[in-house]
Design a protein around this motif. Sequence first.
Motif, short mmCIF file in Angstrom:
data_model
loop_
_atom_site.label_atom_id
_atom_site.label_comp_id
_atom_site.label_asym_id
_atom_site.label_seq_id
_atom_site.Cartn_x
_atom_site.Cartn_y
_atom_site.Cartn_z
N TYR A 50 0.76 -1.31 0.03
CA TYR A 50 -0.25 -0.11 0.08
C TYR A 50 0.53 1.38 0.18
O TYR A 50 1.72 1.74 0.38
N CYS A 51 0.49 2.23 -0.19
CA CYS A 51 1.02 3.62 -0.61
C CYS A 51 0.19 4.85 0.28
O CYS A 51 -1.62 4.32 -0.50
N THR A 52 0.40 5.31 0.98
CA THR A 52 -0.29 7.02 1.75
C THR A 52 0.25 8.21 0.37
O THR A 52 0.91 7.67 0.08
N HIS A 53 -0.66 9.08 -0.17
CA HIS A 53 -0.44 9.33 -0.85
C HIS A 53 -0.92 11.18 -0.50
O HIS A 53 -2.13 10.73 -0.03
N SER A 54 -0.06 11.57 0.17
CA SER A 54 -0.53 13.17 1.09
C SER A 54 -0.12 14.60 0.71
O SER A 54 0.87 14.08 -0.39
N HIS A 55 -0.56 15.65 0.10
CA HIS A 55 -0.82 16.67 0.65
C HIS A 55 -0.38 17.94 1.78
O HIS A 55 -1.39 17.42 2.44
#
Length: 97
Positions: A50-55
Motif C-alpha cells: 500500500y501507499c499513502t499519498h498526502s499533500h
Amino acid sequence: MLIRIVRMTFAPEQVPAFLKIFHRSQYQIRLMPGCRFLELWQDAEQPHIYCTHSHWESEEALNEYRRSELFGQVWPATKALFAAPAQAFSAHQVLPE
C-alpha cells in the motif's frame, strides 16, 4: 505544497490490521493543520503493498504532524505490521508553463 508518498509492504495476513488502523485514523490525519489531502493506494499486482499519498502545505506542516500524538500512535502500530522497511519520499508538483 509538499507531496508525500509512503510505500508500505505488509505480510498478507497483516493487511486487515493495517486497514483497520488506516480507516480509524484517516479522518483525524486529514484534520491535522496543513494536511490538504490524503488517500490510500493498493498495488495492482501485489495486494499486500500500500501507499499513502498526502499533500501538506509545507514541510514544516508535515513535520508538525510527525511530532503529534496522533502520529505517535498510528506510525508505531503500522510499522509493527511491516514485512519490509517502508519507503518514503517527498516531492513538489511541476506545473506546466
